[in-house]
Design an enzyme around this catalytic site. Structure first.
Site, mmCIF file in Angstrom:
data_model
loop_
_atom_site.group_PDB
_atom_site.id
_atom_site.type_symbol
_atom_site.label_atom_id
_atom_site.label_comp_id
_atom_site.label_asym_id
_atom_site.label_seq_id
_atom_site.Cartn_x
_atom_site.Cartn_y
_atom_site.Cartn_z
ATOM 1 N N GLU A 1 1.047 -1.368 -0.500
ATOM 2 C CA GLU A 1 -0.142 0.186 0.110
ATOM 3 C C GLU A 1 0.796 0.872 -0.054
ATOM 4 O OE1 GLU A 1 -3.100 2.321 3.198
ATOM 5 O OE2 GLU A 1 -2.646 0.744 3.261
ATOM 6 N N ARG B 1 0.654 10.655 -0.244
ATOM 7 C CA ARG B 1 1.263 11.601 1.180
ATOM 8 C C ARG B 1 2.090 12.471 0.406
ATOM 9 N NH1 ARG B 1 0.693 8.155 6.768
ATOM 10 N NH2 ARG B 1 -0.625 6.926 6.619
ATOM 11 N N LYS C 1 -10.092 -1.497 6.514
ATOM 12 C CA LYS C 1 -9.849 -0.858 6.735
ATOM 13 C C LYS C 1 -10.395 -0.368 8.470
ATOM 14 C CE LYS C 1 -5.986 2.226 6.837
ATOM 15 N NZ LYS C 1 -5.089 3.229 5.981
#
Length: 210
Positions: free
Chosen positions: A40, A44, A128
């Site tokens: 993943e 950012r 999640k």
């Protein structure tokens, strides 16, 4: 490709922040060689999308997905980059609607029973659980399992090598997300062998309590 198959590929999904583009390919290779098949990449940093493309090219057998998918811009960028899956820290109506426009597996985030119920009603059976430790950890997941037994989680947030087995022992946990194998100093030193060793250690985390 289903989100279930991707999440079941290894007990841990490394949550990767790419600061230097030159690290993307060797880091992906090291994690994959260590047994971590689903990566993943969090959106950012400005270079994250380019990193996804490089990692997919370097390790085509891996599942390279995007994290921190929070709006249409990050969703569309993930699709354009060819992400194998997408992960969101939470959920909103826009993301739910967007997820239904593509075949790319989407893992939305939830932290409360209400959010879990809302997403389950939209057909999401894999979620999640974030931020895992701050949101109640294994105790919360055990509590959710009673009334909502058909939802399975990938808890992420504050999980370590020591605590991962506690999560993986739960019947409603398919894998965990973590960053402990992504030692910043090792990456800075480009010690990919050490990263591979940490990935292998994560891949062998104890599931035997389940």
């Amino acid at each position: 490709m289903s989100i279930e198959k991707i999440l079941a590929s290894a007990p841990v999904v490394p949550v990767v922040v790419i600061d230097n583009l030159e690290d993307a390919a060797p880091l992906a290779q090291a994690l994959y060689n260590g047994g971590l098949k689903a990566l993943e990449i969090t959106l950012r940093t400005p270079i994250a999308i380019e990193a996804v493309k490089l990692m997919k090219a370097a390790v085509p057998e891996a599942y390279v997905g995007t994290g921190t998918v929070v709006d249409k811009a990050s969703f569309d960028a993930s699709v354009a980059a060819g992400a194998d899956f997408m992960v969101s820290p939470g959920v909103n109506d826009e993301l739910v609607a967007l997820a239904k426009t593509t075949d790319i597996p989407f893992l939305p985030g939830a932290a409360t029973p209400s959010e879990v119920m809302q997403l389950a009603s939209q057909g999401f059976k894999y979620l999640k659980f974030f931020p895992a430790e701050a949101a109640g950890g294994t105790a919360m997941l055990k509590s959710i399992a009673g009334p909502l037994p058909d939802v399975t989680f990938c808890p992420t947030g504050g999980i370590t090598l020591a605590t991962a087995p506690n999560y993986l022992a739960l019947n409603n946990v398919i894998c965990v997300g973590g960053t402990w194998m992504l030692d910043k100093q090792l990456i800075e030193n480009k010690d990919w062998q050490a990263i591979e060793s940490l990935a292998r250690q994560a891949c062998e985390v104890n599931r035997s309590q389940k």
